[in-house]
Enzyme design. Sequence first.
Site, PDB file in Angstrom:
ATOM      1  N   ASN A  63      40.406  14.895  52.612  1.00  0.00           N
ATOM      2  CA  ASN A  63      40.310  15.797  51.307  1.00  0.00           C
ATOM      3  C   ASN A  63      40.702  14.934  50.056  1.00  0.00           C
ATOM      4  O   ASN A  63      40.239  15.835  49.060  1.00  0.00           O
ATOM      5  CB  ASN A  63      41.680  16.876  51.768  1.00  0.00           C
ATOM      6  CG  ASN A  63      41.025  17.906  52.937  1.00  0.00           C
ATOM      7  OD1 ASN A  63      39.996  17.996  53.322  1.00  0.00           O
ATOM      8  ND2 ASN A  63      42.029  18.596  53.526  1.00  0.00           N
ATOM      9  N   ASP A  82      45.046   7.335  53.898  1.00  0.00           N
ATOM     10  CA  ASP A  82      45.061   7.195  55.394  1.00  0.00           C
ATOM     11  C   ASP A  82      43.698   7.615  56.104  1.00  0.00           C
ATOM     12  O   ASP A  82      42.739   8.336  55.372  1.00  0.00           O
ATOM     13  CB  ASP A  82      46.057   8.038  55.825  1.00  0.00           C
ATOM     14  CG  ASP A  82      45.813   9.778  55.563  1.00  0.00           C
ATOM     15  OD1 ASP A  82      45.347  10.342  56.413  1.00  0.00           O
ATOM     16  OD2 ASP A  82      45.995   9.815  54.318  1.00  0.00           O
ATOM     17  N   HIS A 124      49.975  10.929  56.300  1.00  0.00           N
ATOM     18  CA  HIS A 124      49.320  11.157  55.170  1.00  0.00           C
ATOM     19  C   HIS A 124      49.724  10.571  53.979  1.00  0.00           C
ATOM     20  O   HIS A 124      48.729  10.581  53.051  1.00  0.00           O
ATOM     21  CB  HIS A 124      49.386  12.923  54.901  1.00  0.00           C
ATOM     22  CG  HIS A 124      47.882  13.387  54.804  1.00  0.00           C
ATOM     23  ND1 HIS A 124      46.622  12.740  54.861  1.00  0.00           N
ATOM     24  CD2 HIS A 124      47.622  14.536  54.048  1.00  0.00           C
ATOM     25  CE1 HIS A 124      45.585  13.600  54.719  1.00  0.00           C
ATOM     26  NE2 HIS A 124      46.155  14.498  53.707  1.00  0.00           N
ATOM     27  N   ASN A 137      44.896  17.274  48.180  1.00  0.00           N
ATOM     28  CA  ASN A 137      43.408  17.914  48.007  1.00  0.00           C
ATOM     29  C   ASN A 137      43.118  18.322  46.433  1.00  0.00           C
ATOM     30  O   ASN A 137      41.975  18.579  46.199  1.00  0.00           O
ATOM     31  CB  ASN A 137      43.426  19.277  48.732  1.00  0.00           C
ATOM     32  CG  ASN A 137      44.166  20.301  48.572  1.00  0.00           C
ATOM     33  OD1 ASN A 137      45.163  20.069  47.615  1.00  0.00           O
ATOM     34  ND2 ASN A 137      44.011  21.310  48.977  1.00  0.00           N
TER      35      ASN A 137
END
Length: 190
Positions: free
Chosen positions: A113, A92, A21, A67
């Site tokens: 997100n 990613d 991530h 997020n």
Amino acid sequence: MDKYLIVGLGNVGDEYDMTRHNTGFMVLDAFAKASNIVFEDKRYGFVGETTLKGRKVFLLKPSTYMNLSGNAVRYWLNKENIDQQRLLVISDDVALPLGAFRLKANGSNGGHNGLGNIQQLIGQDYARLRIGIGNDYARGRQIDWVLGRYDEEELKTLQPTIDYGVEIIKSFVLAGVDITMNQYNKLGKK
């Protein structure tokens, strides 16, 4: 002077270092290292600055967690009065194989997100570089996958893509998104 904002998405903290991530952070770190740029802890993120042929480039690694990345992006666009057409977000993407990449001038968030939050706050009209992390996980295990660390073999596969990411940032700033897409997207297919 034209200004650009290059954003790498990731999560701050040692526990997220080298995780899938954080691939966006990894590209910005490689660009910063190659250009001797130092990140400073500023509002909503870690920011580095450089100049490419008379163009001011801001590198941003949001400290808001994935997020809520849109808060950092919107703040720095407004603070530095940067046109959204000069924004590039690097993230990613589980929908692309490991090491593949795709540069797009705009589009949906693809279920990501971080991109979703940016889209909520500024819309879809900004360039994004999606870097494939693969999707070799069991059903229901996506969170474990994206927050998992790359192993040594995966990092070897990913390194050329990170290098391309550095070149794509330069090309985006100097030549624009269309020329950069034409030049690099064919290289990003796996």
